[in-house]
Design an enzyme around this catalytic site. Structure first.
Site, PDB file in Angstrom:
ATOM      1  N   LYS A  38       0.814  -1.197   0.000  1.00 39.96           N
ATOM      2  CA  LYS A  38       0.000   0.000   0.000  1.00 39.96           C
ATOM      3  C   LYS A  38       0.858   1.261   0.000  1.00 39.96           C
ATOM      4  O   LYS A  38       0.646   2.176  -0.811  1.00 39.96           O
ATOM      5  CB  LYS A  38      -0.887  -0.020   1.253  1.00 39.96           C
ATOM      6  CG  LYS A  38      -1.803   1.144   1.373  1.00 39.96           C
ATOM      7  CD  LYS A  38      -2.426   1.148   2.747  1.00 39.96           C
ATOM      8  CE  LYS A  38      -1.373   1.555   3.756  1.00 39.96           C
ATOM      9  NZ  LYS A  38      -1.948   1.819   5.080  1.00 39.96           N
ATOM     10  N   THR A  39       1.822   1.285   0.881  1.00 37.76           N
ATOM     11  CA  THR A  39       2.707   2.450   0.968  1.00 37.76           C
ATOM     12  C   THR A  39       3.482   2.637  -0.329  1.00 37.76           C
ATOM     13  O   THR A  39       3.635   3.749  -0.826  1.00 37.76           O
ATOM     14  CB  THR A  39       3.680   2.286   2.145  1.00 37.76           C
ATOM     15  OG1 THR A  39       2.923   2.013   3.318  1.00 37.76           O
ATOM     16  CG2 THR A  39       4.484   3.544   2.352  1.00 37.76           C
ATOM     17  N   ASP A 229      -5.046   8.160   3.130  1.00 36.52           N
ATOM     18  CA  ASP A 229      -4.572   6.852   3.560  1.00 36.52           C
ATOM     19  C   ASP A 229      -5.427   6.376   4.733  1.00 36.52           C
ATOM     20  O   ASP A 229      -6.054   7.182   5.417  1.00 36.52           O
ATOM     21  CB  ASP A 229      -3.108   7.001   3.986  1.00 36.52           C
ATOM     22  CG  ASP A 229      -2.438   5.654   4.163  1.00 36.52           C
ATOM     23  OD1 ASP A 229      -3.014   4.642   3.732  1.00 36.52           O
ATOM     24  OD2 ASP A 229      -1.333   5.625   4.729  1.00 36.52           O
ATOM     25  N   GLU A 230      -5.450   5.100   4.988  1.00 33.40           N
ATOM     26  CA  GLU A 230      -6.184   4.523   6.123  1.00 33.40           C
ATOM     27  C   GLU A 230      -7.641   5.001   6.147  1.00 33.40           C
ATOM     28  O   GLU A 230      -8.165   5.386   7.187  1.00 33.40           O
ATOM     29  CB  GLU A 230      -5.511   4.911   7.461  1.00 33.40           C
ATOM     30  CG  GLU A 230      -4.029   4.659   7.525  1.00 33.40           C
ATOM     31  CD  GLU A 230      -3.665   3.206   7.813  1.00 33.40           C
ATOM     32  OE1 GLU A 230      -4.546   2.328   7.711  1.00 33.40           O
ATOM     33  OE2 GLU A 230      -2.485   2.967   8.107  1.00 33.40           O
ATOM     34  N   GLN A 260      -9.069  -3.872   8.523  1.00 32.54           N
ATOM     35  CA  GLN A 260      -8.137  -3.336   9.508  1.00 32.54           C
ATOM     36  C   GLN A 260      -8.683  -2.089  10.197  1.00 32.54           C
ATOM     37  O   GLN A 260      -7.926  -1.272  10.713  1.00 32.54           O
ATOM     38  CB  GLN A 260      -6.793  -3.020   8.849  1.00 32.54           C
ATOM     39  CG  GLN A 260      -6.079  -4.256   8.333  1.00 32.54           C
ATOM     40  CD  GLN A 260      -4.692  -3.932   7.816  1.00 32.54           C
ATOM     41  OE1 GLN A 260      -3.834  -3.475   8.554  1.00 32.54           O
ATOM     42  NE2 GLN A 260      -4.473  -4.145   6.530  1.00 32.54           N
ATOM     43  N   ARG A 601       1.097  -8.442  11.130  1.00 33.45           N
ATOM     44  CA  ARG A 601       2.351  -7.683  11.231  1.00 33.45           C
ATOM     45  C   ARG A 601       3.577  -8.557  11.030  1.00 33.45           C
ATOM     46  O   ARG A 601       4.691  -8.066  10.885  1.00 33.45           O
ATOM     47  CB  ARG A 601       2.496  -6.999  12.615  1.00 33.45           C
ATOM     48  CG  ARG A 601       1.404  -6.021  13.031  1.00 33.45           C
ATOM     49  CD  ARG A 601       1.182  -4.951  12.043  1.00 33.45           C
ATOM     50  NE  ARG A 601       0.066  -5.286  11.177  1.00 33.45           N
ATOM     51  CZ  ARG A 601      -0.150  -4.720   9.999  1.00 33.45           C
ATOM     52  NH1 ARG A 601       0.661  -3.800   9.545  1.00 33.45           N
ATOM     53  NH2 ARG A 601      -1.174  -5.071   9.261  1.00 33.45           N
TER      54      ARG A 601
END
Length: 650
Positions: A38-39, A229-230, A260, A601
DNA sequence: CCAGTATCCCTTTTT
DNA sequence: GGGATACTGG
C-alpha cells in the site's frame, strides 16, 4: 502526447499497483490488504503525479500520523527527486490546524487559539461538572472522563449527546438533562477561552468550508489531487471534509482495508470505505491482494481469523513465497511464565542473528506489558515501548507545558490553575483569585508581577514572579525558555515525586525536543497534535542499546508496521477480546479485526501467548481459555504448545 | 482555605 | 491495585 518518465512504473509495480498509480483522473478506491504494498503504491503515485507535471504543493496527502506522511514523501523523494518534499501532507487534525490558523477570522476564532489535548478537555469538563452538580453527594453521575467520551462520540458520530447516553450509557439516562447542560457549558467555555479540542479542529474546518463557499472553492481548487490513507479509520466528519475538499474535480483517491478498521471507539466507521463509491459515482475500485510480507503459513492463519468477521469485503491474501513456519499458540501457567517464555525466545532469536528491532511484542492495552518490561530489564534486553501512556500525558511534562502555554495565551485558565497549584500554600481558591487578578490586569502573563494579589499568597509567589520576569519570548529561543522553566520547576519536582530522577531525565528529553523549534506556538501545537509516541521508559533507555531495541507496542500503534518475529501476548479470552466487549457484536467484531491487524504484522514467525487461571474482577470469573479468535483452529494451521510440561529454570 | 485522609470507581485502544 | 474525587481537620 508520449511522455517519457524517469521511473519505470510498469516494471517496478505489480499490475494492480500499476493501475492504481496511473489512474490519476477521477475518484479511485484502493482496497489494500495487509502487506500488499500500500505504501509503495502511494509513494509511486505521488512520484507519478509529480512527473506528470502536477505542482507538488497541490497534492494533498492525508495520513493517520504525520510520521507516515513524512515517511512516504521521503521515499518518493528517493524515488524521484526533492520536488516530492513539497507535497502537502499531514493528519486531518494537523491539516485542520493549518487551515484554521490561516482563516480563523472567518469564523470568529482568535489567532492564538490553544489546542486542548484529551487531559485538558477533561480538566475543563471537570470544572464545569463541579459547578453544575449543586448537590455534590449525588450518586452515580458520570465522571469527567466518561463525559468527555460521551461528548466526543456525539461529535464524531454526528449524534446528539442524548442519543449517545441512551445508546451507550443507558444507566445514566436519568441524568441526561444535566449531562447536556454540561455539554452546552463546555462548548460555550471553549469559545470564550479560544480553546479547540481535537474534535473541534475537524468540526470547525468542516463548518468553515460549508459556510464559506468561496473558501471551499479556493481550497478545493488549490488541491488538484487528494489522497487519503487509512480510509477505513475515518469518521463521518472526516468523510464530509474529504468530499468538501474534493470539490468539482474529484481527483480523489482513498486507500484502506476494511478488515483493519480499529478506531470505531473514536467514531470511525469502516462502512465509510464501502460507501465511498456511492459518494463518488464512477469510482474505480482496485484491490491489492498479493501479500509481500508474510510467509504462507501466517497468511493461512490470518485468512481464517478474518473469515470470522461478520461484515467485510471478502478478499483472500496470498503470497508466492514458499515455506515458512507455522504460527504457535502458547499456554503459560501464569503471567510471569509468559514473560519468561518471551525473554527466552528472544534470546534464541538474537543468537540466530535476528536483530532486536526486527522483533515486536504486541498487546491489547498498554498495561499488559508491565510484567514483561520488568523481565526484559532484568535480562538486560533493551526495548522501546510505543503506545499506551504518552510522554506528554505524564504530570511533570504537563506541568512544564502549562508554564509555556500561559506565555502564549495568558487567558488560559487551566494552565494558570495547574501551575499555581504547584506553589506552596496556594489552593483552588487562591489560584482562582490570582487568575482573576491577572485577567483584570490585562497585561498578558506578566500580570502576575503587577496584579493585586493578597499578601498571604504573594509571599509564596516570589520564585514564580522571578521566573516570569526573566522570560522574554521576544528574545529567547524556545529552548532557553524551556531551560528557565525547568530550572524553576526542579525543586517542585523533587518535592512532589519520589521517583524524580526518572522524571528529570524526561525533562532533559523535552528540552532536546524543544531545540528543534523556532516558535513556541508551533512547539505547543505539536505537543498536542503529534506528541512523541514513545512512553517514559523510552527516554530512560534512550542511550542504552542505540537503535537496536526490541519493540513493545499496543496493536493500535503497530498499524502499518511489520517485523520478522511478532509475539502477541495476553491472547486470553476475557482480555483479548476484553470481557467488556463480548456482549456487543460490533465491539466484538472490532476486537477480531484488531487480532487480524496484530497477526498480519509478522513476516516469518508469529507467536500468541496467554497465561491461564487469571482472575477477572469485572466478571468475577477465572479466565483460562485462549482468545476465541484463535480457539478451535486446526492444529495444522495453528500449533498448540503448553509450557507447563516443561521445567524452566530462572 | 489548604492539605491530608477516606472512599469510590473503573478498568482499551488515539488524534 | 491506582487515581480521582469528596470529606474533614487544622
Amino acid at each position: 502526447m508520449k511522455h517519457k518518465f524517469q521511473i519505470e512504473y510498469e516494471k517496478e509495480l505489480n499490475p494492480s499497483q500499476y493501475e492504481a498509480v496511473i489512474h490519476t483522473k477521477g475518484p479511485l478506491l484502493v482496497i489494500a490488504g495487509a502487506g500488499s504494498g500500500k505504501t509503495r503504491t502511494l509513494t509511486y503515485r505521488v512520484a507519478r503525479l509529480v512527473e506528470e507535471g502536477t505542482a507538488p504543493s497541490s497534492i494533498l496527502l492525508l495520513t493517520f500520523t504525520r510520521k507516515a506522511s513524512q515517511e512516504m514523501l521521503k521515499r518518493a523523494t528517493g524515488l524521484l527527486d526533492n520536488r516530492c518534499e513539497r507535497v502537502s501532507g499531514g493528519t486531518f487534525h494537523s491539516f485542520a490546524n493549518y487551515i484554521l490558523r490561516r482563516y480563523h477570522h472567518r469564523i470568529g476564532l482568535d489567532t492564538g487559539f490553544n489546542i486542548l489535548d484529551r487531559d485538558d478537555s477533561e480538566a475543563l469538563i471537570g470544572i464545569i461538572r463541579k459547578e453544575k452538580l449543586n448537590s455534590p453527594k449525588q450518586v452515580s453521575f458520570p465522571r469527567k472522563q466518561t463525559l468527555a467520551n460521551i461528548f466526543s462520540k456525539a461529535v464524531n458520530k454526528v449524534l446528539t449527546v442524548e442519543d449517545v447516553v441512551f445508546d451507550d450509557y443507558p444507566h445514566f439516562s436519568e441524568e441526561r438533562g444535566t449531562i447536556t447542560a454540561i455539554h452546552n457549558a463546555y462548548e460555550k467555555r471553549k469559545r470564550e477561552h479560544s480553546y479547540l479540542d481535537y474534535d473541534d479542529l475537524l468540526v470547525y474546518l468542516k463548518t468553515l468550508m460549508e459556510e464559506h463557499p468561496d473558501l471551499q472553492d479556493s481550497l478545493s481548487s488549490s488541491f488538484e489531487h487528494i489522497m487519503v490513507d487509512e480510509y477505513q479509520d475515518t469518521n463521518k466528519i472526516q468523510a464530509d471534509i474529504v468530499s468538501l475538499l474534493a470539490g468539482r474535480i474529484k481527483n480523489i483517491m482513498a486507500v484502506g482495508d476494511d478488515s483493519q478498521s480499529i478506531y470505531a471507539f473514536r467514531g470511525a466507521n469502516f462502512k465509510n470505505i464501502m460507501k465511498f463509491p456511492e459518494l463518488f459515482p464512477g469510482t474505480r475500485i482496485i484491490a491489492l491482494e498479493e501479500n509481500y510480507r508474510s510467509d504462507q503459513p501466517i497468511l493461512d492463519l490470518t485468512n481464517i481469523i478474518i473469515e470470522r468477521a461478520p461484515e467485510k469485503y471478502s478478499k483472500i491474501l496470498f503470497t508466492r513465497r514458499t515455506g515458512g513456519t507455522k504460527p504457535l499458540l502458547v499456554r503459560a501457567s501464569n503471567e510471569n511464565r509468559q514473560s519468561a517464555f518471551i525473554v527466552e525466545k528472544i534470546q534464541d532469536l538474537v543468537r540466530n542473528d535476528v536483530s532486536l528491532n526486527e522483533i515486536a511484542v504486541l498487546f491489547r492495552a498498554g498495561y499488559h506489558s508491565f510484567d514483561l518490561e520488568i523481565e526484559l530489564t532484568r535480562n538486560r534486553i533493551p526495548f522501546k515501548k510505543v503506545g499506551g501512556f504518552k510522554f506528554t500525558e505524564s504530570s511533570h511534562i504537563k506541568d512544564i507545558l502549562a508554564h509555556l502555554k500561559v506565555l502564549i495565551n495568558s487567558k488560559d485558565r487551566l494552565s494558570w490553575q495547574r501551575l499555581l497549584l504547584l506553589v506552596d500554600k496556594i489552593g483552588q481558591q487562591t489560584a482562582k483569585n490570582i487568575f482573576e487578578a491577572i485577567l483584570e490586569e490585562n497585561s498578558g502573563y506578566s500580570g502576575i508581577m503587577t496584579a493585586k494579589i493578597q499578601k498571604s499568597a504573594s509571599a509564596h509567589l516570589s520564585r514564580l514572579k522571578e521566573l516570569f520576569s526573566k522570560i522574554d519570548p521576544g528574545i529567547m529561543s524556545v529552548q532557553e525558555i524551556g531551560e528557565a522553566v525547568v530550572d524553576y520547576y526542579l525543586p517542585v519536582l523533587r518535592e512532589q515525586f519520589d521517583d524524580y530522577p526518572k522524571r528529570e531525565k524526561d525533562l532533559e528529553h523535552l528540552l532536546s525536543i524543544m531545540e528543534r523549534y523556532n516558535s513556541l506556538t508551533e512547539f505547543l501545537t505539536d505537543m498536542a497534535l503529534e506528541p512523541p509516541n514513545t512512553s517514559i521508559d523510552d527516554s530512560l533507555s534512550d542511550n542504552a542499546g542505540g537503535d537496536d531495541r526490541l519493540v513493545l507496542s499496543t496493536i493500535h500503534s503497530a498499524k502499518g508496521l511489520e517485523w520478522h518475529t511478532v509475539f502477541v501476548i495476553w491472547a486470553l479470552d476475557g482480555r483479548f477480546p476484553s470481557s467488556h466487549s463480548i456482549n456487543n457484536p460490533e465491539e466484538l467484531a472490532e476486537e477480531l479485526r484488531l487480532m487480524y491487524v496484530a497477526a498480519t504484522r509478522a513476516r516469518r514467525n508469529l507467536y500468541f501467548t496467554y497465561p491461564k487461571d487469571v482472575y477477572d474482577r469485572s466478571t468475577g470469573m477465572i479466565l483460562n481459555r485462549p482468545s476465541r479468535f484463535l480457539d478451535l483452529i486446526d492444529t495444522g494451521i495453528l500449533g498448540k504448545y503448553s509450557l507447563d510440561s516443561y521445567c524452566y529454570r530462572f
